[in-house]
Design a protein around this motif. Sequence first.
Motif, PDB file in Angstrom:
ATOM      1  N   GLN A   1       0.810  -1.214   0.000  1.00  0.00           N
ATOM      2  CA  GLN A   1       0.000   0.000   0.000  1.00  0.00           C
ATOM      3  C   GLN A   1       0.847   1.270   0.000  1.00  0.00           C
ATOM      4  O   GLN A   1       0.375   2.329  -0.439  1.00  0.00           O
ATOM      5  CB  GLN A   1      -0.919   0.011   1.221  1.00  0.00           C
ATOM      6  CG  GLN A   1      -1.921  -1.133   1.250  1.00  0.00           C
ATOM      7  CD  GLN A   1      -2.854  -1.042   2.444  1.00  0.00           C
ATOM      8  OE1 GLN A   1      -3.380   0.029   2.765  1.00  0.00           O
ATOM      9  NE2 GLN A   1      -3.053  -2.159   3.125  1.00  0.00           N
ATOM     10  N   GLU A   2       2.069   1.176   0.470  1.00  0.00           N
ATOM     11  CA  GLU A   2       2.940   2.345   0.504  1.00  0.00           C
ATOM     12  C   GLU A   2       4.393   1.908   0.459  1.00  0.00           C
ATOM     13  O   GLU A   2       4.733   0.752   0.734  1.00  0.00           O
ATOM     14  CB  GLU A   2       2.685   3.193   1.756  1.00  0.00           C
ATOM     15  CG  GLU A   2       2.942   2.476   3.057  1.00  0.00           C
ATOM     16  CD  GLU A   2       2.599   3.326   4.275  1.00  0.00           C
ATOM     17  OE1 GLU A   2       1.732   4.226   4.158  1.00  0.00           O
ATOM     18  OE2 GLU A   2       3.196   3.093   5.346  1.00  0.00           O
ATOM     19  N   ILE A   3       5.236   2.845   0.071  1.00  0.00           N
ATOM     20  CA  ILE A   3       6.676   2.622   0.056  1.00  0.00           C
ATOM     21  C   ILE A   3       7.349   3.849   0.674  1.00  0.00           C
ATOM     22  O   ILE A   3       6.727   4.897   0.860  1.00  0.00           O
ATOM     23  CB  ILE A   3       7.224   2.402  -1.371  1.00  0.00           C
ATOM     24  CG1 ILE A   3       6.855   3.595  -2.276  1.00  0.00           C
ATOM     25  CG2 ILE A   3       6.723   1.085  -1.952  1.00  0.00           C
ATOM     26  CD1 ILE A   3       7.482   3.544  -3.635  1.00  0.00           C
ATOM     27  N   TYR A   4       8.630   3.706   0.967  1.00  0.00           N
ATOM     28  CA  TYR A   4       9.437   4.829   1.404  1.00  0.00           C
ATOM     29  C   TYR A   4      10.328   5.186   0.224  1.00  0.00           C
ATOM     30  O   TYR A   4      11.173   4.384  -0.192  1.00  0.00           O
ATOM     31  CB  TYR A   4      10.267   4.433   2.629  1.00  0.00           C
ATOM     32  CG  TYR A   4      11.151   5.536   3.165  1.00  0.00           C
ATOM     33  CD1 TYR A   4      10.621   6.570   3.929  1.00  0.00           C
ATOM     34  CD2 TYR A   4      12.515   5.541   2.911  1.00  0.00           C
ATOM     35  CE1 TYR A   4      11.425   7.585   4.427  1.00  0.00           C
ATOM     36  CE2 TYR A   4      13.336   6.542   3.411  1.00  0.00           C
ATOM     37  CZ  TYR A   4      12.779   7.571   4.159  1.00  0.00           C
ATOM     38  OH  TYR A   4      13.580   8.568   4.655  1.00  0.00           O
ATOM     39  N   GLY A   5      10.130   6.359  -0.356  1.00  0.00           N
ATOM     40  CA  GLY A   5      10.886   6.674  -1.559  1.00  0.00           C
ATOM     41  C   GLY A   5      10.875   8.144  -1.897  1.00  0.00           C
ATOM     42  O   GLY A   5      10.219   8.959  -1.253  1.00  0.00           O
ATOM     43  N   GLY A   6      11.617   8.465  -2.935  1.00  0.00           N
ATOM     44  CA  GLY A   6      11.703   9.835  -3.399  1.00  0.00           C
ATOM     45  C   GLY A   6      12.962  10.061  -4.195  1.00  0.00           C
ATOM     46  O   GLY A   6      13.595   9.113  -4.696  1.00  0.00           O
ATOM     47  N   CYS A   7      13.353  11.323  -4.317  1.00  0.00           N
ATOM     48  CA  CYS A   7      14.507  11.699  -5.131  1.00  0.00           C
ATOM     49  C   CYS A   7      15.243  12.854  -4.464  1.00  0.00           C
ATOM     50  O   CYS A   7      14.620  13.822  -4.010  1.00  0.00           O
ATOM     51  CB  CYS A   7      14.036  12.112  -6.525  1.00  0.00           C
ATOM     52  SG  CYS A   7      15.363  12.497  -7.676  1.00  0.00           S
TER      53      CYS A   7
END
Length: 471
Positions: free
Chosen positions: A214-220
């Motif tokens: 349902q969710e992840i830990y992420g980004g840029c």
Amino acid sequence: MSTLAPDTSSLDVPLAALAGKIRGQVLLPGNDAYLAAATPWNVAVPAAPVAVVAVADATDVVAAVRFADAHDLDVVVQATGHGALAHTRPSLLVHTGGLDEITIDPVRRLARVGAGVRWQQVLDAAAVHGLGALAGSAPHVGVVGYLTGGGLSPVARSFGYGSDLVTAFDVVTGDGVARRATATENPALFWGLRGGKGALGVVTAVEFELLDVQEIYGGCLFFDGADADRVLSAWKTWSADLPEQASTSIAVLRLPPMPAVPPALAGRCTVAVRFAWVGDPADGERVIDPIRGLAPVIFGGVDVLPFPALGMIHADPVDPMPVHEQAVLLRELPDTAVRALLTLTGPEADCPQVIVELRLLGGALAREPRQPSAVCHRDAAYSLLTIGIAAPPLAAATAGHATEVMAAMEPWSGGLGAPNFGATTDPALVARKYDAAALSRLATLTASYDPNGRIAAAHPVRAAAAARARS
């Protein structure tokens, strides 16, 4: 797009008859609907089919393919227009954008979608049931084109290739027959559709497994280009020991000043580290912390994301544009390779590319799927991609520089490629996307299911296999 209008005069009557037999539309040159349907996402690719058949169902596809066979036309397929190829023979474009079925089975965690569906639609529909879908970095692309080329997600190291989760295709092969392909029904066709990138027919629908995520830990995280040496060298060392819960890529960017580009990134060289973690966010935060501390972060961040926001990690451009793309797979990335890449693409280089990207492979990508497929080179360690503007006055410089980059990385690649990156009709480049056995088998399958060679995407595969057999 080409401004040359195809000559359809000899086909006017037959095309009118075809229009009367199908539920969809036959669009002819000279009107806006034809232009909109025929123009690919990469507007640098010329496109001038004798007509566009905007199909409403699989029966329309059968009629279109049989029409093309009867009138010696190639069949070109398009939904969103990504991955378009230039074709020289007269062609009929089968536009599958109207095949918009989406069915989610939350109990069995399966999705069935039509060939006109885009990934963001699936992400949103699956999220209603607390599920995820293994979409790519650009969720505005079509599901089918992505899956037939393997499919490399921002969370790929955790779940493998998107095609590994496919359970069935509905397809109209080049002989004009509608078929279903699964592990037990037409299994050879099922093998080739996962990785064959459209060479085996017009897919009308695909079924695949969904993810219990349902969710992840992420980004840029964006850094100034002046820090490219430090960031890229550290990323290479850091990424080599990442567990499968982590997927990452790094890109040297030269984004033009445009409304969609944040001012902090426009008109300058920057370095972007993309990161996605499947699991406890606290663990993901500890893993990414060494990268945060390398240099000042000038833009972006990493946080918990709802799974449908997967596309925010790469934030790929949505609007059509003229681009030149080249790609290669790397077996390794030693310090000498990093130096060679920075020399050609770093902040001091005369680099016309908008993006030069390295993606870490391995993890679940390196494992064979439950059902074998035409996706090859699973032992590759990284993918390298260059994308630049393919419009005057930059087009020639962009293409020449990209070729120079690929040649410089040849010692660590051998020129290996992947179906979804570096779209091409060059048989020599197509051959590099497959091992010898897979290429030979794909070519044999295209001859079996398409004896008259109607599917345009099959031509370079056959040519590549023939050239390799002669060598």
